[in-house]
Design an enzyme around this catalytic site. Structure first.
Site: not given
Length: 327
Positions: A102, A204
């Site tokens: 994050c 990703n």
């Protein structure tokens, strides 16, 4: 066959990325229905779980039809993360996932999420403690590094594999990039193709079409793809990618009727799960994507995002189908 521990995910799994305020059970339901092979919860604060904070505990809600599913936790304190992993395990997911990716300031600048990429020994120790604590497979989602001068993803992968992590999802950006610029999959391929790495590596970042998914699969050799933003309001991306990979054909886009029906299903579940007001508010981010590219949708969108009345929103969605079908 790609496996996380004993969990079999098929030959080339498509994973739904954990996204804060997005990957809740209503959203996961429509993604699963459209072909997501493995999904993750929104990331859950370790401190919130330990303190029994309502918002954090609610994120542990998982349903049998979602399986296999991973619960993702984040935090900067080793002991708290260990305790949180034990609490998450009680919810009986298939996997415990750790967020080391994050980039948001309030998370990363406290040493959690991507912040831990500045302290790899701590990252390794924290992971080791979590692996020891739980009986489920532990996976990690991370980024290439803190910035372009600190891309240490191969070392990260080796350290994590050494302490028992069973799969690694890598977002092809640094923390400094946030979500800007292009994702760089070359370092992901370097990890996947390294002779010492034997756990599954999922890529990703920027996969937004079936063509790109197949291209990246072939070019970078990853074990599967994790899809995030491209699935928001477009859960059909999973079935479209699978169909294209199996047949070489592009599926036609969802019909207006299918868009409305899926949006309605998402809305109803959102209201059931979060309550009227919160469920309606959280759906607002999805309408534009559900009807992206549909001519003359704008006035209906205005009504959808301004109303707090469930019945009125349902009525507007039916209007969209009836009135725009013939346009």
């Amino acid at each position: 066959m790609v496996k996380i521990g004993n969990l079999e995910l098929g030959d080339f799994p498509l994973l739904l990325a954990p996204m804060e305020d997005v990957s809740d059970p209503p959203f996961r339901a429509v993604c699963k229905e459209n072909g997501a092979d493995m999904m993750y919860t929104e990331f859950i604060s370790a401190e919130g779980l330990i303190r029994d904070a309502a918002k954090s505990v609610q994120k542990l809600d998982i349903y049998d039809y979602e399986r296999p599913i991973g619960i993702q936790i984040f935090g900067d304190k080793i002991e708290s993360m260990r305790e949180a992993a034990a609490i998450a395990e009680e919810a009986q997911p298939e996997v415990i996932d750790i967020n080391y990716g994050c980039p948001v300031k309030k998370v990363a600048c406290k040493g959690a999420g991507a912040g831990i990429l500045l302290d790899l020994p701590k990252m390794q120790k924290m992971t080791e403690e979590i692996v020891k604590q739980v009986n489920l497979p532990v996976t990690v989602k991370t980024r290439l590094g803190w910035d372009h001068n600190n891309i240490k993803i191969l070392e990260v992968a080796q350290r994590l594999q050494d302490v028992g992590v069973q799969a690694l999802s890598i977002h092809g950006r640094t923390r400094q990039q946030m979500y800007k610029g292009e994702a760089d999959w070359n370092p992901i391929a370097d990890v996947k193709n390294h002779p010492d790495i034997h756990i599954p590596i999922f890529g990703n970042g920027d996969i937004d079409s079936p063509q790109k998914a197949l291209e990246y699969k072939e070019k970078y050799g990853v074990d599967g793809i994790m899809i995030g933003r491209a699935a928001i309001g477009y859960p059909w991306i999973f079935r479209e990618i699978k169909h294209y990979m199996n047949t070489g054909e592009l599926l036609p886009p969802p019909t207006l009727e299918e868009r409305v029906n899926t949006c309605l299903k998402h809305l109803k579940f959102s209201v059931e799960w979060k309550g009227d007001r919160q469920g309606i508010l959280e759906m607002r981010r999805h309408y534009t994507q559900y009807f992206k590219g549909i001519p003359h949708f704008k006035p209906y969108r205005t009504q959808l995002v301004e109303s707090l009345d469930f019945d009125e929103i349902v009525r507007v969605l039916h209007q969209v189908q009836e009135e725009l079908q013939t346009v």
